[in-house]
Design a protein around this motif. Sequence first.
Motif, mmCIF file in Angstrom:
data_model
loop_
_atom_site.group_PDB
_atom_site.id
_atom_site.type_symbol
_atom_site.label_atom_id
_atom_site.label_comp_id
_atom_site.label_asym_id
_atom_site.label_seq_id
_atom_site.Cartn_x
_atom_site.Cartn_y
_atom_site.Cartn_z
ATOM 1 N N LEU A 40 0.823 -1.213 0.000
ATOM 2 C CA LEU A 40 0.000 0.000 0.000
ATOM 3 C C LEU A 40 0.856 1.260 0.000
ATOM 4 C CD1 LEU A 40 -2.993 -0.831 2.356
ATOM 5 C CD2 LEU A 40 -3.009 -0.521 -0.108
ATOM 6 N N SER A 41 1.972 1.233 0.714
ATOM 7 C CA SER A 41 2.846 2.414 0.695
ATOM 8 C C SER A 41 3.493 2.577 -0.677
ATOM 9 C CB SER A 41 3.913 2.314 1.785
ATOM 10 O OG SER A 41 4.821 1.275 1.517
ATOM 11 N N ALA A 42 3.833 1.477 -1.338
ATOM 12 C CA ALA A 42 4.360 1.568 -2.699
ATOM 13 C C ALA A 42 3.288 2.055 -3.670
ATOM 14 C CB ALA A 42 4.909 0.213 -3.147
ATOM 15 N N LEU A 43 2.029 1.651 -3.436
ATOM 16 C CA LEU A 43 0.933 2.120 -4.277
ATOM 17 C C LEU A 43 0.756 3.631 -4.147
ATOM 18 C CD1 LEU A 43 -2.240 0.392 -5.150
ATOM 19 C CD2 LEU A 43 -2.540 2.586 -4.074
ATOM 20 N N VAL A 44 0.838 4.138 -2.925
ATOM 21 C CA VAL A 44 0.697 5.584 -2.711
ATOM 22 C C VAL A 44 1.856 6.325 -3.379
ATOM 23 C CG1 VAL A 44 0.746 7.385 -0.938
ATOM 24 C CG2 VAL A 44 -0.677 5.370 -0.631
ATOM 25 N N GLY A 45 3.068 5.802 -3.247
ATOM 26 C CA GLY A 45 4.223 6.436 -3.891
ATOM 27 C C GLY A 45 4.118 6.415 -5.406
ATOM 28 N N GLY A 46 3.666 5.300 -5.964
ATOM 29 C CA GLY A 46 3.462 5.231 -7.409
ATOM 30 C C GLY A 46 2.368 6.157 -7.883
ATOM 31 N N TYR A 47 1.305 6.286 -7.089
ATOM 32 C CA TYR A 47 0.224 7.199 -7.434
ATOM 33 C C TYR A 47 0.728 8.638 -7.496
ATOM 34 C CZ TYR A 47 -4.012 9.975 -6.984
ATOM 35 O OH TYR A 47 -4.990 10.912 -7.168
ATOM 36 N N VAL A 59 6.052 3.665 -17.851
ATOM 37 C CA VAL A 59 5.530 2.728 -16.856
ATOM 38 C C VAL A 59 5.475 3.475 -15.530
ATOM 39 C CG1 VAL A 59 5.801 0.480 -15.770
ATOM 40 C CG2 VAL A 59 6.639 0.822 -18.080
ATOM 41 N N PRO A 60 4.384 4.159 -15.258
ATOM 42 C CA PRO A 60 4.331 4.976 -14.052
ATOM 43 C C PRO A 60 4.383 4.124 -12.788
ATOM 44 C CG PRO A 60 2.200 4.892 -15.111
ATOM 45 C CD PRO A 60 3.154 4.192 -16.011
ATOM 46 N N GLY A 61 5.161 4.581 -11.848
ATOM 47 C CA GLY A 61 5.262 3.894 -10.569
ATOM 48 C C GLY A 61 6.332 2.827 -10.511
ATOM 49 N N LEU A 93 7.199 -8.546 -4.710
ATOM 50 C CA LEU A 93 6.386 -8.576 -5.931
ATOM 51 C C LEU A 93 5.084 -7.792 -5.749
ATOM 52 C CD1 LEU A 93 6.886 -12.264 -7.082
ATOM 53 C CD2 LEU A 93 7.850 -10.202 -8.094
ATOM 54 N N LEU A 94 4.474 -7.909 -4.570
ATOM 55 C CA LEU A 94 3.262 -7.137 -4.308
ATOM 56 C C LEU A 94 3.558 -5.640 -4.286
ATOM 57 C CD1 LEU A 94 1.441 -9.248 -1.575
ATOM 58 C CD2 LEU A 94 0.726 -8.856 -3.932
ATOM 59 N N GLU A 95 4.735 -5.251 -3.789
ATOM 60 C CA GLU A 95 5.099 -3.837 -3.792
ATOM 61 C C GLU A 95 5.263 -3.307 -5.210
ATOM 62 O OE1 GLU A 95 7.779 -2.165 -0.530
ATOM 63 O OE2 GLU A 95 8.334 -4.279 -0.655
ATOM 64 N N LEU A 96 5.921 -4.084 -6.058
ATOM 65 C CA LEU A 96 6.106 -3.642 -7.444
ATOM 66 C C LEU A 96 4.770 -3.539 -8.169
ATOM 67 C CD1 LEU A 96 9.297 -5.630 -8.481
ATOM 68 C CD2 LEU A 96 9.101 -3.212 -7.931
ATOM 69 N N ILE A 97 3.909 -4.523 -7.976
ATOM 70 C CA ILE A 97 2.590 -4.486 -8.605
ATOM 71 C C ILE A 97 1.776 -3.304 -8.071
ATOM 72 C CG2 ILE A 97 0.384 -5.710 -8.796
ATOM 73 C CD1 ILE A 97 2.058 -8.318 -8.877
ATOM 74 N N GLY A 98 1.847 -3.078 -6.767
ATOM 75 C CA GLY A 98 1.134 -1.954 -6.168
ATOM 76 C C GLY A 98 1.636 -0.615 -6.682
ATOM 77 N N ALA A 99 2.964 -0.475 -6.824
ATOM 78 C CA ALA A 99 3.517 0.789 -7.314
ATOM 79 C C ALA A 99 3.116 1.039 -8.763
ATOM 80 C CB ALA A 99 5.032 0.779 -7.175
ATOM 81 N N ILE A 100 3.123 -0.007 -9.583
ATOM 82 C CA ILE A 100 2.725 0.154 -10.984
ATOM 83 C C ILE A 100 1.243 0.509 -11.079
ATOM 84 C CG2 ILE A 100 2.410 -1.088 -13.164
ATOM 85 C CD1 ILE A 100 4.985 -2.608 -12.502
ATOM 86 N N CYS A 101 0.389 -0.177 -10.296
ATOM 87 C CA CYS A 101 -1.048 0.132 -10.324
ATOM 88 C C CYS A 101 -1.318 1.541 -9.817
ATOM 89 C CB CYS A 101 -1.814 -0.877 -9.483
ATOM 90 S SG CYS A 101 -1.859 -2.523 -10.200
ATOM 91 N N GLY A 103 0.744 4.068 -9.951
ATOM 92 C CA GLY A 103 1.206 4.995 -10.976
ATOM 93 C C GLY A 103 0.246 5.117 -12.134
ATOM 94 N N MET A 104 -0.351 4.002 -12.529
ATOM 95 C CA MET A 104 -1.328 4.050 -13.619
ATOM 96 C C MET A 104 -2.587 4.807 -13.209
ATOM 97 S SD MET A 104 -1.043 0.294 -15.252
ATOM 98 C CE MET A 104 0.218 -0.067 -16.436
ATOM 99 N N ILE A 105 -3.023 4.613 -11.974
ATOM 100 C CA ILE A 105 -4.194 5.347 -11.490
ATOM 101 C C ILE A 105 -3.877 6.840 -11.414
ATOM 102 C CG2 ILE A 105 -5.694 5.702 -9.490
ATOM 103 C CD1 ILE A 105 -5.401 2.663 -8.961
ATOM 104 N N GLY A 106 -2.681 7.173 -10.936
ATOM 105 C CA GLY A 106 -2.284 8.580 -10.864
ATOM 106 C C GLY A 106 -2.201 9.236 -12.226
ATOM 107 N N THR A 107 -1.672 8.513 -13.211
ATOM 108 C CA THR A 107 -1.595 9.054 -14.568
ATOM 109 C C THR A 107 -2.990 9.241 -15.153
ATOM 110 O OG1 THR A 107 0.521 7.952 -14.858
ATOM 111 C CG2 THR A 107 -0.585 8.695 -16.842
ATOM 112 N N LEU A 108 -3.879 8.284 -14.893
ATOM 113 C CA LEU A 108 -5.252 8.398 -15.381
ATOM 114 C C LEU A 108 -5.950 9.608 -14.767
ATOM 115 C CD1 LEU A 108 -7.591 7.099 -17.013
ATOM 116 C CD2 LEU A 108 -8.205 5.918 -14.905
#
Length: 126
Positions: A40-47, A59-61, A93-101, A103-108
């Motif tokens: 979740l912290s990687a997801l927030v950073g990617g966002y 490839v955002p995030g 792996l969950l951190e990488l997937i979370g960061a990419i997701c 980042g994609m949400i943030g770009t959208l």
Amino acid sequence: MIRVPGLIVGLICALILNIVLFVIAGHTSATYIFTVGLPLSALVGGYLAGRWAIRPPVVPGMSVGMLVVATQMGMGMGTQANLFAYVSLMVVLLELIGAICGGMIGTLVARRTADEPLREPLFRLP
């Protein structure tokens, strides 16, 4: 006006959330919190990296996720060996997937709020 790159903002935010998570888990001795909290912290950073980017990244995030994982691994192998016990391959792996997701949400969100004209559809149904 000073423009701070979105990568730096996302990375700092994710690392601060990681520090808070390690402090909370250290006081409560709840190690299961890392399985949910680190991705979740990687997801927030990617966002944040995808949302605040000047240009839309390819490839955002991904870069935020890689740098967060590299920082965790470096600290685990260096001065803070007790942190390395909490980071498993599944969590990485969950951190990488979370960061990419994230980042994609943030770009959208950034594209939707920028009032960009939408592309014309290829086919129109009558």
